[in-house]
Design an enzyme around this catalytic site. Structure first.
Site, mmCIF file in Angstrom:
data_model
loop_
_atom_site.group_PDB
_atom_site.id
_atom_site.type_symbol
_atom_site.label_atom_id
_atom_site.label_comp_id
_atom_site.label_asym_id
_atom_site.label_seq_id
_atom_site.Cartn_x
_atom_site.Cartn_y
_atom_site.Cartn_z
ATOM 1 N N TYR A 21 -20.694 -0.386 -8.271
ATOM 2 C CA TYR A 21 -20.222 -1.330 -7.268
ATOM 3 C C TYR A 21 -21.371 -2.049 -6.579
ATOM 4 C CZ TYR A 21 -16.605 -3.143 -4.180
ATOM 5 O OH TYR A 21 -15.713 -3.954 -3.517
ATOM 6 N N HIS A 42 -8.116 -0.303 -9.390
ATOM 7 C CA HIS A 42 -9.395 0.336 -9.085
ATOM 8 C C HIS A 42 -9.411 1.767 -9.639
ATOM 9 C CE1 HIS A 42 -11.934 -2.357 -6.878
ATOM 10 N NE2 HIS A 42 -11.023 -2.630 -5.958
ATOM 11 N N GLU A 45 -14.332 -5.787 -8.960
ATOM 12 C CA GLU A 45 -13.337 -6.491 -8.154
ATOM 13 C C GLU A 45 -12.490 -7.425 -9.009
ATOM 14 O OE1 GLU A 45 -12.234 -6.549 -4.944
ATOM 15 O OE2 GLU A 45 -13.301 -4.648 -4.860
ATOM 16 N N ASP A 89 -22.488 -7.115 1.366
ATOM 17 C CA ASP A 89 -21.320 -6.910 0.502
ATOM 18 C C ASP A 89 -21.727 -6.377 -0.867
ATOM 19 O OD1 ASP A 89 -18.666 -6.910 -0.312
ATOM 20 O OD2 ASP A 89 -18.688 -9.032 -0.866
ATOM 21 N N HIS A 126 -17.491 -9.460 -3.567
ATOM 22 C CA HIS A 126 -16.243 -10.173 -3.338
ATOM 23 C C HIS A 126 -16.427 -11.687 -3.443
ATOM 24 C CE1 HIS A 126 -15.312 -6.265 -1.397
ATOM 25 N NE2 HIS A 126 -14.112 -6.510 -1.870
ATOM 26 N N HIS A 133 -3.714 -4.153 -7.308
ATOM 27 C CA HIS A 133 -5.179 -4.229 -7.258
ATOM 28 C C HIS A 133 -5.773 -2.853 -7.001
ATOM 29 C CE1 HIS A 133 -9.076 -6.225 -6.115
ATOM 30 N NE2 HIS A 133 -9.186 -5.119 -5.382
ATOM 31 N N GLU A 134 -5.232 -2.127 -6.026
ATOM 32 C CA GLU A 134 -5.763 -0.797 -5.721
ATOM 33 C C GLU A 134 -5.486 0.191 -6.848
ATOM 34 O OE1 GLU A 134 -7.868 -0.536 -3.477
ATOM 35 O OE2 GLU A 134 -7.436 -2.505 -2.618
#
Length: 458
Positions: free
Chosen positions: A182, A171, A191, A264, A269, A167-168
């Protein structure tokens, strides 16, 4: 050129919820939040030339496809080199898990999507483990991957689940392709596509078809004793966990339930569950192995949209890339309430707007982070609350509007993926949002007094 950003794994609302429900963990959570803010400040304050020099320093080791460092539970990056590509296992489980995850991510993007590393040019990958004291997060800071060891009570180390690493890494890919802003729908897409590629990686390693996969993200991240299957469920958003320590999974899976919120970064998310479910529906409708079928379609869409893509625009890009699978892809988006090729005009449905502070009340809200949790605290300045005197002194000393205007604060300007954002609401100035890295010592103290999980250390 892509904008460097810090992308951490746990969304802020989960950390806040955890802190509120487990006050004994407040010290660790406070440390995590402060460190995340320092990282965001470091990325924002680094001049372009210095950032280029940092990239150049990593590029100097191009013969090594990746390197894993050990921060020694400190916060200086990248830390001591422990293992590089071609080296045998180190014996440090976190180091070797990070190495395995990075190698698997490089292989996925190269072999399934034809991409040479995160930047498409073979850029070497730098990762750091054992970051911070009981650090309950993971992030991409625009230059490297960083992983904490967890708190040993609720969260295990953040390398334990290979999809966290993927996942990272993803990004970083987003940063060097669409560079999705974002906030709001583009942030939720940011995300979501990272979860999509992480899920493709897990399924690829297990040799699973889309029908056989469990579609969980972060399985194994919660320690035994926590009622949780994973951090997210792409097939059934909102069902991954339900435990007194962390609350209930707040994700939504249909546009009718889109969460309209000031927290958020617009609920990135929470609302990422909508495109997550669309991918699951498309992959299962197409059949076969997702990294060979729906995955390449989503990757093609990512490389064709712009930073402000919304759900409908991204859906249209997937339909355009779907070829003879167009009916399955279009149908998947329609099942989650998104009509490809027609802009939605923003969010709709069961959300909440920011709540204005009551007269004489000071309110602080922290949101963001990989788990997407939101925490709120307030102090009534007209009460006999023992915090009132110090809160009043701090408010006299700080200049919230100046801090906000100096950073261009607000969603889309100072927000970064998986980063924490603080909203201060006061009778004098109303609501002001600041990223964690912008907090002065006085603002950090103010947050520490007002937010419940901070009070133990305040």
């Amino acid at each position: 050129m892509a904008t460097p950003s810090t992308c951490s794994f746990l969304p802020p609302q989960l950390l806040r919820e955890l802190a509120a429900r487990r006050p004994e963990a407040s010290a660790r959570l406070e440390a995590t939040l402060v460190v995340d803010e320092v990282i965001r400040r470091r990325r924002r304050d680094t001049p372009a030339g210095a950032a280029a020099a940092a990239v150049a320093s990593f590029t100097a080791a191009r013969s090594r496809a990746w390197t894993v460092h050990d921060a020694g539970r400190g916060t200086d990056l990248p830390g001591r080199v422990v293992r590089s590509a071609g080296d045998p296992p180190s014996g440090d489980v976190a180091v070797d898990e990070a190495a395995e995850g990075v190698e698997a991510s490089l292989a996925l993007f190269a072999e399934a999507f034809g991409r040479d590393s995160y930047d498409g040019r073979g850029g070497p990958v730098s990762a750091t483990v054992h970051y911070g004291q009981d650090y309950v997060n993971a992030f991409w800071d625009g230059t490297q991957l960083v992983f904490g060891d967890g708190d040993g009570e609720v969260f295990d180390r953040f390398t334990v689940a290979i999809d966290v690493v993927a996942h990272e890494f993803s990004h970083a890919v987003v940063q060097h392709t669409a560079d999705l802003v974002y906030e709001g729908q583009s942030g939720a897409l940011n995300e979501s596509v990272c979860d999509v590629f992480a899920s493709c990686l897990v399924q690829r390693r297990r040799g699973e078809t889309a029908a056989e996969a469990d579609w969980l993200i972060g399985r194994g991240l919660f320690l035994p004793g926590v009622e949780a299957r994973a951090l997210r469920d792409m097939a059934r958003p909102g069902t991954a966990y339900d435990d007194p320590a962390v609350g209930r999974d707040p994700q939504v899976g249909h546009l009718d339930d889109y969460v309209v919120t000031a927290e958020d970064n617009g609920g990135v998310h929470l609302n990422s569950g909508i495109p997550n479910r669309a991918f699951h529906l498309a992959a299962t409708a197409i059949g076969g192995r997702s990294w060979e079928t729906a995955g390449p379609i989503w990757y093609a869409a990512l490389t064709s949209v712009g930073p402000r893509a919304d759900f409908a625009g991204f859906a249209a890009a997937t339909v355009a890339a779907a070829g003879d699978r167009v009916d399955a892809v279009r149908g998947a988006w329609e099942q989650v309430g998104v009509t490809p090729a027609a802009r939605t005009g923003g969010a709709r449905g069961g959300g909440r707007d920011a709540v204005a502070p009551a007269p004489r009340r000071v309110r602080v809200v922290r949101s963001g982070g990989f788990a997407g949790m939101v925490e709120t605290g307030e102090v009534d300045l007209g009460s006999d609350d023992p915090r009132c005197a110090e809160v009043g002194t701090l408010l006299d000393r700080v200049d919230l509007p100046a801090a906000a205007s100096g950073l261009g604060a607000g969603p889309g300007r100072s927000a970064v993926p998986d980063g924490f954002v603080y909203a201060f609401e006061t009778p004098q100035v109303g609501r002001v949002e600041l990223p964690e890295h912008a907090l002065t010592a006085d603002l950090r103290r103010l947050a520490g007094l007002v937010l419940p999980e901070h009070r133990r250390d305040a």
